[in-house]
Each structure stands twice: as C-alpha cells, then as structure tokens.
Design an enzyme around this catalytic site. Structure first.
Site, PDB file in Angstrom:
ATOM      1  N   GLY B 134       0.871  -1.293   0.028  1.00 46.65           N
ATOM      2  CA  GLY B 134      -0.041   0.112   0.074  1.00 46.65           C
ATOM      3  C   GLY B 134       0.878   1.158  -0.097  1.00 46.65           C
ATOM      4  O   GLY B 134       1.194   1.666  -0.865  1.00 46.65           O
ATOM      5  N   GLY B 187     -13.633  -6.351   9.298  1.00 47.44           N
ATOM      6  CA  GLY B 187     -13.442  -5.689   7.814  1.00 47.44           C
ATOM      7  C   GLY B 187     -11.909  -5.861   7.510  1.00 47.44           C
ATOM      8  O   GLY B 187     -11.557  -5.561   6.467  1.00 47.44           O
ATOM      9  N   LYS B 205       2.232 -10.739  -4.421  1.00 50.05           N
ATOM     10  CA  LYS B 205       3.066  -9.661  -4.134  1.00 50.05           C
ATOM     11  C   LYS B 205       4.610 -10.177  -4.149  1.00 50.05           C
ATOM     12  O   LYS B 205       5.290  -9.223  -4.603  1.00 50.05           O
ATOM     13  CB  LYS B 205       2.886  -9.098  -2.804  1.00 50.05           C
ATOM     14  CG  LYS B 205       1.608  -8.507  -2.784  1.00 50.05           C
ATOM     15  CD  LYS B 205       0.847  -8.250  -1.240  1.00 50.05           C
ATOM     16  CE  LYS B 205      -0.493  -7.473  -1.319  1.00 50.05           C
ATOM     17  NZ  LYS B 205      -1.137  -7.297  -0.111  1.00 50.05           N
ATOM     18  N   GLY B 302      -5.582   0.041   2.849  1.00 47.89           N
ATOM     19  CA  GLY B 302      -6.401   1.376   3.401  1.00 47.89           C
ATOM     20  C   GLY B 302      -6.588   2.325   2.341  1.00 47.89           C
ATOM     21  O   GLY B 302      -5.924   2.467   1.451  1.00 47.89           O
TER      22      GLY B 302
END
Lengths: 428, 428
Positions: B134, B187, B205, B302
């Site tokens: 991220g 979540g 990844k 996020g």
C-alpha cells in the site's frame, strides 16, 4: 557505445566504494543505462599514497580543476567533503554543464539553494541521496514516493555515532564518556566529536530532509540543536523503567504554514518503531496526512552503503542524459513557511527534579504547573527519599515550549527545587 | 493551462481515496507537474448508488469502454481489481496510447510481462506502486534506490490481514479461529479469507517484488506458498519462550544465478527489525550486497495510504508526459535466473515433535539428523513429560530443504515419534 565519463573528486572511504561498485557492477549498470560508465579521472590529495582499491595511476590527479575543466567529463561525483572549496568546484562544474552527484550534507545544508539554482540555470542535475542516511534512499522517497501527500512530521535518527553511543549506554549501563572513548577507538566517532555529539551533523541532515519534505526552504539557522553530551545513565535508567528509550531525534513538524525543526535527545516510547533502531543504524520516520506512519531503516554510513546511494544517483543522472531531461527536476521549494514560535511548538516533556524531602513540596510543584496551564500526565518518586532530598519524575501532557520554559524558570526560583536534573522531549 | 485528463476505473475504497487526494491536493500537485490534473470520467458498477465522496454525477459511467475509448483521456487509473477483465481493459487502453496506473497486484503478478511489453511497444507508462505494500514506496525503491546494488534477499510482511491475526494471537494468546472471526467482523479479513490466510495474496506480491529486485522474470508458479491456518497458540508460545515471533514472511533469495521465492509462517528472532512489525502494518526488508540491511515500513492497505501511492504514480506519469519520456523505463527483467532446487534452498528450521517418553528416543532422533547431515543447534524439552509422551523442540543449523524433507520422512517412519506437530523456517 560511447561511455559516460565520470570525474571522481575524492578517493577516501566513500570514493573507494564508488570505484568498487562502478567497476564490480559494470555489466548490471550498463544493462540499466545503455552505455558503459567510466571513471576517467580521480582527485586525490597525494598521488603517491597506496590505495585499498586498484586504480590506474594515470587517472589520478591532485588538481580538481583538471577534472572540472576536462571537456570529456560528463558527470562530477563529489565525495571529498568540506564546504567552501567543494562549493567553488561544484559551481564551476555546473557552469561548464557537468552534472553533479554529491554526498556532501554540509554543503547541501548550507549552500543547497544556490547550487540547485545554478543547476537549473544550466540544465544540469544535482543529486545528493547519499548526503542523508547513507544507504537509505530517503531523498527520492520524499520527492517521489510522497509527491501526492502532505507530510506533517519527519523524525530521524540520522547520526550513527550518537545512536551507537546511546545504544551502548542503554544496553550496557556504561557512562557517556566511556562509550565515547570506545567509539573513538573503533572509528565510529571522530577525535573531535563535537559535530556528532552536539547534534550539528543531525541538524544539517534535518535541514535537507525538512526542505524536501515540506517543499519549503529551511535554513540551517532555523534548526535548534541540542546534543547528547549531558545524557546520563540515570536518565536512561529512568527512561527504561517508564517504557522509553533515549534517542537523539531530529524532529521536523508542520502545521498549515508553520514549521519547526529541532534536534534533541528525546524519550521515545518503546512501542514506537523508531525506538528499536539501534547501533550505527539510521532510520527516518515520516508521517503523511494521507499515508499515515511510515519508516525507512538502514545503514547511515560506511563505504559501501553510502557508495550505493552515490552510484544510484549516478545511474539516475545517466538515464536523464539518455532521455535528454537533465535539470528538469521540479522547483521543489515552492512553499513559503513560517517558523513556529515557542508558543506554537508543542510536545510532552519528561522532567527529573531533585527536591527537598518535606511535606508540601509536591503541592508547590503542582501549583507551578497549574499556574502556567501545563497539565501533568504522571508524577513518580522513583526511589525512597534520602537525607539530601528526593528525586521526582514528572511527565507532562502536551505543552508549549514557551510554557515549559516558564515552568523551568519558576522551578529555578522555587527554594524546594534543589536542582532541575534533566528535561527531555517525549515522543510516541 | 490544459489539464491532464484521467479516467478512473473503480470508485471503491481506493478510488474514493484517489478522488479525495487529487481534489484536496490539487494546488500541490499542480505545483509539481505544471498543469491541473482532472478526473474526467469514473467507472462505477451502479451510477445510482450513494457515495462517500462528492463527485459530479455526469462523470460516472458503467461502461469501461466509454472511458478507454475517450480520446480526451490521457491516463487510466485502474483500481477496480479483478484479473481477466482488467487485463482486457488495460491492454486496450495501452493500444490507444493511454498511460496506466494500477493498484492491481493479481493482474501484475499474473500478466505483468505481457502488460509491460505492450506498454513499451506503445511508448506508454505502466506504474503499479500501490500493488504491493500500500503506502510504502517499495517499488520505486527497488527500481531506483537500489539500481546500483545487487539485492540478495527480500523478506516481506506483505499481507496485513495475516499479520493482524498473528499479532493478536501473539499478544492476547487467542486462538487462530477466534482472531480470524474478529478480523472478519472488523473488515480486516474477507468473508472468504483463503487468499490471505493461505499465503496466495503474499505470493502474488512476492512475485512482483522478486521480479523487480532480481531483475528477472519470476512467475507466480515459481513461488511456493504456505499460509497461517495451521499456526497454533502452542507454536507461538514456544516461539516466544525461545526469543522468536511467528510471522508470515515472503522470502526471496538470490545466489549467483539461482533464486528461490516462498511464503510461509516463519520464526523470526525478536532482535530482527521485521519481528516488531505488528498489526495491519507491512514491511519489506531488503538485503543488498553493498548496502547491507535496510527495511521499509508502513501501512499495507487502506483507502488513503493506497491512494497516496496511486497518485504518486500519477504524478510520475504526468511529469514524464511533460518531459516526453513515457514508456522509456529500462527493460528491467534482463537477467535469466534458475529456480533453486530443494538441495540448494537452505535455512534453519524449528521442529516441534511429540515423542515417546522413554530412554533412547533422543538418541534415535539425533541419529536421524546425523545420518542426513543436518546439524542441530539446540534441543529442548519445554515441559515435563506426561503419560502420553513428551514434547521435543529442535532447532537446526542451516540445512537444505531436501535434507529436511528426508528428516521428516524418517520421523514419519520412526515409531518413537508419535507426531510431527510443527515445522517452521527460522530467520534472523
């Protein structure tokens, strides 16, 4: 294919590493940039000296101008250090259209804007990844990785010498003076350690990081610096008992259009990622409005780590040459920021006081805090009182630097406070 | 000034973040790239749905081809996920000369080479910083920051869900199944958690990171993956007693022209910097021949962190457009590497065995190791033996995967070994 010719200024530790990488990784480098990279001339202090790396004696020169004025040379790599002379040499190189890679933090902290302006004028690159945190690619991260975000805080352990000393003091319970001597013997500290231990080296690096992170011109004079020479074993011991490590942190903070940049020994909560950065390692913690918390960790100095960053910059310059886009880095310092006043600088504080051991002292002390609107998070008497008095540790909630200064002044005037033994900023 | 027009594919979590940053930081972005950046069309599943961010309804479309075929649009930002459909859409966009920014790790792990080849053919950029870890700018760090070095090892905590689960198990002594349920409720884990907990997401990844780090084409099939669903509280308890944390690590190693890439629960020495990366945070540890140890830490997912990386890529694309140098990224995968055989893959191992509690058992076990040339670092009986037998923990020195497999086979056949309860790779 025509090689790119590089003039190397300096063949000390980092210069030797640069030669090793450029020669040892030639094939890899060529695959990336499309032509050979050749170090064609090397500036040394003494041509006759023996070297740790094999170099063709005919490349060596003691005259920097011979390199800078050589029309064949495309890129100057400056790893000789020093400020005034390096500035002259680099400005002349740029004037002649040569690109520059430098590892010189002092130079960039003091003359960065002048050098970058000349580079733009001449369409040349000036890259300086190695000037901060040796092997950590923090400069390109701040410029490119966070280009979309608004950085609000940068905290850095950017001086390996002091981090080595504090780590040793923390792990082994050794005294500052003893660890400093040991670090000097091991070559981790200079014989005159002032620049490291008084936080000046860290201040120069924070000047560079905050200029890039906040995209505003920060001058070295804007950075307040305090070093580690007064950190005691007692402070470190109390810090540990309360769940903190003492670290020399460079802290740059931004709020709207105001910033503050400082270097000081800081108590860092052990749960904070920067608290576990030990020994000569460096780390830079960056908080961005959107990204949140990030940290970049690695070796802060040393022949090969620093040389890695220098040669990565060299690769970037040569790629730009191939693309014909040198000197087009965005004008990064496009923001005008004001320095925060002491009223605007806010943090938690740790205080260690030596006070009279009698009834009512704590009430007097609490009253001082209350009068100045500084709120206390905790008070602790870490050991039983003795004849000469008692120790008192106070940790505050966030308070302005101005208010804390007034608190300290009030304590100086309060007879029950025999001594203000330590004051630390608290983070984490 | 003519704005750069962007077509945004997807307005979920990350897409919403992209809109927020592009609009909220417009002035900053414009200062860096020299012209406004305008999101002119947005692909959504349902135009009628209410949104968390204010967008002009006229920009919304349910037809990706309307965006891809719009001649006004310069850059496609793909944050819709999925593989087959995204591949078609992106290839078509490249065919039409549009640059692409994507956060799609599955796509890049599976079709990266095809997409990058098309981009080169068409002179377009494809950037994908957000596809791994991220908010950590690890991709540009591997490409640019380490361009001069030879990376020998990459270890990554690249899946936040599993790191959250393992952190909770370690801190609270909770069982895997309970923590997974909690993570689903919060979540942090999907209702079908397979891709995360079985290590598949991490494997994708690692495919991307090892391709970039080793400059060789690594295929998803080359990555062996094992997840965390068999990690027990008992394993974590013993790990802690011995000074380890259990982490799901992606490990990519290179030696000369051989590589291995794997994902597995690993016991990491608590002193290793990656051991203290907790919760949903990600970290990538990189070891380079010259630079030594470095680590990059930050949020792995996020809305805002991931969007930061997407928009940083967008800034890079627009800068390249201004300079006229899109699609000129060096051909990075220029090395041919062989996968290591099980004989060549080497690490330390942790074994937890349930054995008969009688004289001579340890001798039998030691004999197995000795026969197969695996050297033992330590043996420990962590608790008093009980009626049904005894627990035995063995930590080996470096051993090949092939030899360890033979050791395990021999234990299967040894009557005194009632059960091989756990086997972990050990790092740090």
């Amino acid at each position: 294919m025509k090689p790119v010719k590089v003039g190397l200024l300096g063949l000390g530790t980092v210069g030797t590493g640069v030669v090793r990488i450029v020669e040892g990784h030639q094939e890899d480098l060529q695959s990336q940039v499309g032509s050979p990279i050749l170090i064609s001339k090397i500036l040394v202090k003494d041509r006759a000296k023996s070297r740790n790396v094999a170099v063709d004696a005919s490349k060596l020169t003691e005259d920097p101008w011979e390199i800078v004025r050589d029309p064949e040379i495309d890129v100057i790599v400056e790893v000789m250090g020093g400020v005034a002379h390096s500035r002259d040499v680099i400005l002349e190189a740029l004037e002649r259209g040569k690109h520059v890679v430098t590892a010189n933090k002092d130079l960039m902290a003091m003359h960065g804007p002048e050098i970058l302006a000349k580079a733009r004028e001449k369409g040349c690159d000036v890259l300086y990844e190695a000037s901060v945190a040796g092997g950590i690619p923090i400069i390109r991260t701040l410029i490119e990785g966070f280009s979309s975000d608004r950085i609000t805080k940068i905290m850095g352990i950017v001086n390996g010498t002091t981090n080595y000393i504090l780590t040793k003091m923390s792990r082994e319970g050794a005294a500052y003076a003893d660890v400093l001597k040991e670090a000097q013997a091991l070559g981790y500290a200079e014989s005159d350690p002032t620049s490291d231990v008084e936080g000046l080296d860290a201040a120069r690096k924070m000047t560079i990081l905050s200029t890039l992170g906040f995209r505003a011109n920060v001058a070295l004079e804007d950075v307040s610096a305090k070093g580690i020479s007064n950190v005691t074993q007692e402070d470190i011991g109390y810090a540990k008992r309360l769940g903190y490590e003492v670290k020399l942190l460079g802290i740059a903070e931004r709020q709207d259009d105001t910033i503050s940049v400082s270097v000081q020994p800081t108590m860092v909560k052990t749960s904070h990622p920067i608290a576990s950065v030990n020994g000569v390692f460096n780390a830079v913690y960056v908080h961005g409005e959107a990204v949140g918390e990030t940290m970049f960790y690695g070796p802060g100095a040393g022949e090969m780590p620093t040389a890695t960053s220098v040669v990565a910059d060299l690769v970037a310059v040569v790629k730009n040459m191939k693309l014909g886009v040198n000197g087009r880095q965005a004008q990064l310092s496009y923001k005008v920021m004001k320095l925060k006043t002491d009223e605007q600088i806010s943090s938690k504080y740790f205080l260690l006081l030596h006070v009279d051991d009698k009834a009512g002292v704590l009430a007097q002390i609490a009253q001082v805090f209350s009068n100045l609107d500084v709120s206390i998070e905790s008070v602790m008497q870490p050991s039983a009182p003795h004849k000469s008095g008692a120790e008192l540790i106070i940790i505050t909630h966030n308070a302005s630097k101005a208010a804390m200064n007034k608190v300290l002044q009030a304590f100086e005037a309060l007879p029950a406070v025999q001594q203000i033994k330590s004051v630390y900023r608290v983070e984490g």
